[in-house]
Design a protein around this motif. Structure first.
Motif, PDB file in Angstrom:
ATOM      1  N   ALA A   1       3.490  13.295  -5.032  1.00 37.91           N
ATOM      2  CA  ALA A   1       3.636  12.524  -3.796  1.00 37.91           C
ATOM      3  C   ALA A   1       4.686  11.430  -3.968  1.00 37.91           C
ATOM      4  O   ALA A   1       5.515  11.206  -3.082  1.00 37.91           O
ATOM      5  CB  ALA A   1       2.293  11.919  -3.388  1.00 37.91           C
TER       6      ALA A   1
ATOM      7  N   ASP B   1       8.090  13.050  -3.904  1.00 41.73           N
ATOM      8  CA  ASP B   1       8.463  13.388  -2.523  1.00 41.73           C
ATOM      9  C   ASP B   1       8.887  12.138  -1.756  1.00 41.73           C
ATOM     10  O   ASP B   1       9.871  12.157  -1.012  1.00 41.73           O
ATOM     11  CB  ASP B   1       7.297  14.067  -1.793  1.00 41.73           C
ATOM     12  CG  ASP B   1       6.958  15.433  -2.344  1.00 41.73           C
ATOM     13  OD1 ASP B   1       7.761  15.979  -3.137  1.00 41.73           O
ATOM     14  OD2 ASP B   1       5.881  15.964  -1.995  1.00 41.73           O
ATOM     15  N   LEU B   2       8.146  11.066  -1.953  1.00 43.51           N
ATOM     16  CA  LEU B   2       8.466   9.813  -1.275  1.00 43.51           C
ATOM     17  C   LEU B   2       9.797   9.254  -1.769  1.00 43.51           C
ATOM     18  O   LEU B   2      10.611   8.782  -0.964  1.00 43.51           O
ATOM     19  CB  LEU B   2       7.344   8.797  -1.508  1.00 43.51           C
ATOM     20  CG  LEU B   2       7.365   7.573  -0.621  1.00 43.51           C
ATOM     21  CD1 LEU B   2       7.170   7.956   0.841  1.00 43.51           C
ATOM     22  CD2 LEU B   2       6.300   6.591  -1.050  1.00 43.51           C
TER      23      LEU B   2
ATOM     24  N   LEU C   1      12.568  11.088  -0.088  1.00 53.37           N
ATOM     25  CA  LEU C   1      12.744  10.619   1.287  1.00 53.37           C
ATOM     26  C   LEU C   1      13.487   9.289   1.299  1.00 53.37           C
ATOM     27  O   LEU C   1      14.421   9.094   2.087  1.00 53.37           O
ATOM     28  CB  LEU C   1      11.380  10.479   1.974  1.00 53.37           C
ATOM     29  CG  LEU C   1      11.388   9.936   3.399  1.00 53.37           C
ATOM     30  CD1 LEU C   1      12.129  10.895   4.344  1.00 53.37           C
ATOM     31  CD2 LEU C   1       9.967   9.695   3.887  1.00 53.37           C
TER      32      LEU C   1
ATOM     33  N   SER D   1      13.587   3.764   9.433  1.00 51.08           N
ATOM     34  CA  SER D   1      13.449   4.439   8.139  1.00 51.08           C
ATOM     35  C   SER D   1      12.380   3.763   7.284  1.00 51.08           C
ATOM     36  O   SER D   1      11.551   4.433   6.664  1.00 51.08           O
ATOM     37  CB  SER D   1      14.781   4.441   7.388  1.00 51.08           C
ATOM     38  OG  SER D   1      15.732   5.203   8.083  1.00 51.08           O
TER      39      SER D   1
ATOM     40  N   GLU E   1       9.024   4.634   8.676  1.00 54.09           N
ATOM     41  CA  GLU E   1       8.699   6.031   8.368  1.00 54.09           C
ATOM     42  C   GLU E   1       8.251   6.177   6.914  1.00 54.09           C
ATOM     43  O   GLU E   1       7.289   6.884   6.610  1.00 54.09           O
ATOM     44  CB  GLU E   1       9.912   6.923   8.632  1.00 54.09           C
ATOM     45  CG  GLU E   1       9.667   8.392   8.367  1.00 54.09           C
ATOM     46  CD  GLU E   1      10.906   9.254   8.575  1.00 54.09           C
ATOM     47  OE1 GLU E   1      10.873  10.416   8.156  1.00 54.09           O
ATOM     48  OE2 GLU E   1      11.906   8.773   9.155  1.00 54.09           O
ATOM     49  N   ILE E   2       8.930   5.490   6.021  1.00 52.81           N
ATOM     50  CA  ILE E   2       8.588   5.548   4.590  1.00 52.81           C
ATOM     51  C   ILE E   2       7.213   4.931   4.354  1.00 52.81           C
ATOM     52  O   ILE E   2       6.392   5.493   3.627  1.00 52.81           O
ATOM     53  CB  ILE E   2       9.685   4.860   3.747  1.00 52.81           C
ATOM     54  CG1 ILE E   2      10.955   5.712   3.773  1.00 52.81           C
ATOM     55  CG2 ILE E   2       9.213   4.613   2.325  1.00 52.81           C
ATOM     56  CD1 ILE E   2      12.194   5.003   3.270  1.00 52.81           C
TER      57      ILE E   2
ATOM     58  N   LYS F   1       4.784   4.689   6.508  1.00 46.62           N
ATOM     59  CA  LYS F   1       3.795   5.582   7.117  1.00 46.62           C
ATOM     60  C   LYS F   1       3.534   6.788   6.213  1.00 46.62           C
ATOM     61  O   LYS F   1       2.381   7.165   5.988  1.00 46.62           O
ATOM     62  CB  LYS F   1       4.285   6.051   8.488  1.00 46.62           C
ATOM     63  CG  LYS F   1       3.303   6.936   9.213  1.00 46.62           C
ATOM     64  CD  LYS F   1       3.834   7.374  10.561  1.00 46.62           C
ATOM     65  CE  LYS F   1       2.863   8.337  11.212  1.00 46.62           C
ATOM     66  NZ  LYS F   1       3.432   8.971  12.383  1.00 46.62           N
ATOM     67  N   LYS F   2       4.598   7.377   5.692  1.00 50.13           N
ATOM     68  CA  LYS F   2       4.466   8.540   4.806  1.00 50.13           C
ATOM     69  C   LYS F   2       3.704   8.150   3.539  1.00 50.13           C
ATOM     70  O   LYS F   2       2.826   8.894   3.090  1.00 50.13           O
ATOM     71  CB  LYS F   2       5.857   9.093   4.463  1.00 50.13           C
ATOM     72  CG  LYS F   2       5.857  10.331   3.631  1.00 50.13           C
ATOM     73  CD  LYS F   2       5.456  11.535   4.428  1.00 50.13           C
ATOM     74  CE  LYS F   2       5.670  12.800   3.621  1.00 50.13           C
ATOM     75  NZ  LYS F   2       5.110  13.960   4.268  1.00 50.13           N
ATOM     76  N   ASP F   3       4.024   6.995   2.979  1.00 48.01           N
ATOM     77  CA  ASP F   3       3.339   6.502   1.782  1.00 48.01           C
ATOM     78  C   ASP F   3       1.841   6.337   2.059  1.00 48.01           C
ATOM     79  O   ASP F   3       1.003   6.765   1.262  1.00 48.01           O
ATOM     80  CB  ASP F   3       3.962   5.176   1.340  1.00 48.01           C
ATOM     81  CG  ASP F   3       3.356   4.628   0.056  1.00 48.01           C
ATOM     82  OD1 ASP F   3       3.195   5.417  -0.906  1.00 48.01           O
ATOM     83  OD2 ASP F   3       3.053   3.422   0.003  1.00 48.01           O
TER      84      ASP F   3
ATOM     85  N   GLU G   1       0.055   7.823   4.398  1.00 51.54           N
ATOM     86  CA  GLU G   1      -0.547   9.146   4.617  1.00 51.54           C
ATOM     87  C   GLU G   1      -0.836   9.838   3.295  1.00 51.54           C
ATOM     88  O   GLU G   1      -1.913  10.411   3.108  1.00 51.54           O
ATOM     89  CB  GLU G   1       0.375  10.026   5.464  1.00 51.54           C
ATOM     90  CG  GLU G   1       0.457   9.648   6.913  1.00 51.54           C
ATOM     91  CD  GLU G   1       1.532  10.419   7.675  1.00 51.54           C
ATOM     92  OE1 GLU G   1       2.250  11.256   7.070  1.00 51.54           O
ATOM     93  OE2 GLU G   1       1.652  10.193   8.891  1.00 51.54           O
ATOM     94  N   LEU G   2       0.125   9.800   2.382  1.00 51.65           N
ATOM     95  CA  LEU G   2      -0.056  10.452   1.082  1.00 51.65           C
ATOM     96  C   LEU G   2      -1.190   9.798   0.295  1.00 51.65           C
ATOM     97  O   LEU G   2      -2.042  10.493  -0.270  1.00 51.65           O
ATOM     98  CB  LEU G   2       1.250  10.409   0.279  1.00 51.65           C
ATOM     99  CG  LEU G   2       2.396  11.264   0.830  1.00 51.65           C
ATOM    100  CD1 LEU G   2       3.692  10.961   0.095  1.00 51.65           C
ATOM    101  CD2 LEU G   2       2.061  12.748   0.730  1.00 51.65           C
TER     102      LEU G   2
END
Length: 182
Positions: free
Chosen positions: A52, A55-56, A59, A114, A117-118, A120-122, A124-125
């Motif tokens: 994860a 992947d982050l 991104l 950006s 988004e980062i 939020k993705k962090d 979520e993971l």
């Protein structure tokens, strides 16, 4: 005098009973099994957490390259405006200045979007990993007879012998690498 002594002895009897009987029950009872885990360590050191993070990072790197390109374009336009300041007509200078301001707004908007988004993705993971880890910790707690498993950051002090973080990471990695049943 005897009545006073007798009353005092009778008053002490329940206390003596409690002092003699209660410790026997305490030692006969099983002590609670307590464990402690470091959730942050699990998130960052488990195989799923490492993937994860990778992947982050990818991104972040892709967003950063776009941000850098936009910044370079802004710097180029600023340089053009400065070089051509003496030869540009007032209308052309105004047009270039408006273009520059538009590029700067787009740059700031993209950078903020950006970053959001980062984040939020962090989140979520991490939430996905923690949901699975909580289920695993509960399973370990039931299977191994734990009375209580607490998160390290909530404890003021604990002996490292109570730390089951590495065990949880190992079982979580095994769980994630095990082939899925159909």
């Amino acid at each position: 005098m005897r009545k006073v002594v007798t009353r005092q002895l009778l008053a002490l009897c329940p206390l003596l009973f409690v002092l003699c009987i209660v410790p026997a029950f305490l030692f006969a009872a099983e002590f609670p099994k307590i464990g402690c885990v470091d959730l942050q360590k699990i998130v960052y050191e488990s195989e799923t957490g490492k993937k994860a993070k990778s992947d982050l990072d990818a991104l972040v790197k892709s967003k950063q390259s776009i941000v850098d390109e936009k910044l370079k374009a802004i710097e180029r336009l600023k340089g053009e405006i400065e070089k051509q300041a003496s030869v540009l007509s007032p209308e052309a200078r105004k047009s270039k200045q408006e273009e520059l301001e538009k590029m700067e707004r787009e740059y700031l908007r993209f950078a903020q979007d950006s970053e959001a988004e980062i984040r939020k993705k962090d989140a979520e993971l991490k939430d996905m990993i923690l949901k699975e880890v909580f289920e695993l910790i509960e399973k370990i707690g039931k299977e191994e007879g734990y009375t209580l498993i607490i998160e390290r950051s909530t404890a003021v002090y604990f002996d490292n012998i109570l730390d089951i973080t590495d065990k949880v990471i190992k079982k979580y990695n095994e769980l994630k690498t095990r082939p899925k049943k159909k």
